[in-house]
Design a protein around this motif. Structure first.
Motif, short mmCIF file in Angstrom:
data_model
loop_
_atom_site.label_atom_id
_atom_site.label_comp_id
_atom_site.label_asym_id
_atom_site.label_seq_id
_atom_site.Cartn_x
_atom_site.Cartn_y
_atom_site.Cartn_z
N THR A 252 0.77 -1.31 -0.19
CA THR A 252 -0.01 0.01 0.02
C THR A 252 0.83 1.26 0.03
N PRO A 253 0.43 2.43 -0.53
CA PRO A 253 1.21 3.45 -0.78
C PRO A 253 1.63 4.07 0.58
N ASP A 254 1.01 3.78 1.87
CA ASP A 254 1.52 4.31 3.20
C ASP A 254 2.63 3.31 3.62
N GLY A 255 2.85 2.21 3.10
CA GLY A 255 3.82 1.20 3.41
C GLY A 255 3.48 0.48 4.57
N THR A 256 2.39 0.53 4.90
CA THR A 256 1.80 -0.35 6.33
C THR A 256 1.19 -1.73 5.68
N LYS A 257 0.80 -1.92 4.52
CA LYS A 257 0.22 -3.34 4.32
C LYS A 257 0.84 -3.85 3.08
N VAL A 258 1.00 -5.05 3.11
CA VAL A 258 1.31 -5.95 1.96
C VAL A 258 0.12 -6.92 1.53
N VAL A 259 -0.31 -7.02 0.12
CA VAL A 259 -1.29 -7.59 -0.52
C VAL A 259 -0.88 -8.62 -1.40
N GLY A 260 -1.51 -9.72 -1.22
CA GLY A 260 -1.25 -10.71 -1.93
C GLY A 260 -1.94 -11.42 -2.69
#
Length: 328
Positions: A252-260
């Motif tokens: 995510t653009p805020d660097g807090t979540k990874v999407v798989g």
């Protein structure tokens, strides 16, 4: 390929979740699909065209007559889209409002451009038509007349790449064993920080906005690697009891979540630091052999968008998942 999600104590699906028919690819052969976002629009590569929708999933149109699109990236302000065209050895610049090609960059000296990544004004392009002739070229978009410049040569294959801040990460895709390489590009010329060999088959590669962590999609899990020390800091989604392989990863653009993105399992969202899964959803019912297309995941606000395809089909669909990146 089709996309799906596995729900595990995560938010219920929103009524705004949707699936949009995007059209057909011109071939049934396997090909990667990439999806990026800019200026309130989504752009998905589909071999000889780029499909354009709005963030409600409504089809806007197509950018056509392109010679095998294999890479996409967009400027931070969303005004310009760049596409790597493998068969014509070009990278083209597209105005995201008018959908017109504004500039063409000749990559005849860097045949078979592959993946693209943009950091600041520097566009990094992996290239190579076969084993033993891979490389990376850089293109300074702030120059009056940008021309590609050799950055790396002698790579085993055309690399996937991801750049952020002063870090460039490369990975060999569709081979096993695979390799990850990290470079400092603060001087404009890549300086190798380290290399990890003997990795599993790599399907996709991403990087956090601060350049500190590379995210890699391997068959059984996603992995986060520190780009300075080249140590693995975390794994995401590994589940020996679950079916499916990881084929796409985004941050995510805020660097807090990874999407798989996974075959069979669908789409899952994880906390970057803890690795805890915060959202998951299985694929739409009624479709055979559901899979996520390689590289075909992006986020807009709190929503996740994926390109879906069923095995052996040329039909592409855009899957919008509302509020997928919110904390439960």
């Amino acid at each position: 390929m089709t996309i799906g999600l596995l729900l595990a104590g995560a938010p219920a699906a929103s009524a705004a979740d949707s699936i949009t028919y995007l059209g057909l690819t011109p071939s049934t052969s396997s090909s990667e699909v990439e999806i990026v976002t800019g200026s309130g629009r989504l752009f998905a590569s589909a071999r000889d065209r780029i499909v354009v929708t709005d963030t409600d999933g409504t089809l806007i149109g197509y950018i056509t007559d392109l010679s095998y699109v294999v890479g996409l990236t967009v400027t931070p302000d969303g005004t310009r889209l760049y596409a790597a065209l493998r068969d014509s050895n070009e990278v083209v610049e597209i105005d995201t409002s008018t959908l017109a090609i504004t500039r063409r960059f000749d990559f005849a000296a860097y045949t078979c451009p592959y993946r693209l990544s943009l950091s600041g004004n520097m566009l990094w392009t992996g290239h190579g038509c076969g084993p033993g002739n891979g490389g990376v070229a850089s293109l300074d978009l702030s120059a009056p007349a940008p021309q590609p410049v050799t950055a790396l040569t002698g790579l085993a294959y055309a690399p996937m790449l991801a750049a952020a801040q002063n870090t460039l990460v490369l990975g060999y895709s569709r081979v096993s064993p695979s390799t990850l390489m990290s470079y400092d590009v603060s001087t404009g010329s890549p300086q190798l920080l380290g290399e990890i060999d003997g990795l599993p088959y790599l399907s996709d590669l991403s990087i956090t906005p601060d350049g500190s962590t590379a995210l890699a999609a391997f068959p059984t899990r996603l992995e986060g690697w520190d780009t300075s020390s080249l140590t693995m800091v975390r794994q995401y989604g590994e589940n020996a009891a679950a079916q499916g392989s990881a084929v796409a990863v985004a941050v995510t653009p805020d660097g807090t979540k990874v999407v798989g993105g996974w075959t069979v399992r669908g789409v899952e969202v994880y906390d970057l630091v803890t690795g805890v899964m915060t959202y998951a959803k299985t694929s739409p019912t009624g479709w055979s052999s559901p899979m996520v297309d390689t590289g075909a995941i992006t986020t807009v606000g709190d929503e996740v968008f994926s390109v879906l395809r069923t095995r052996g089909s040329t039909v592409l669909r855009l899957w919008k998942l509302e509020d997928a990146t919110l904390t439960p």
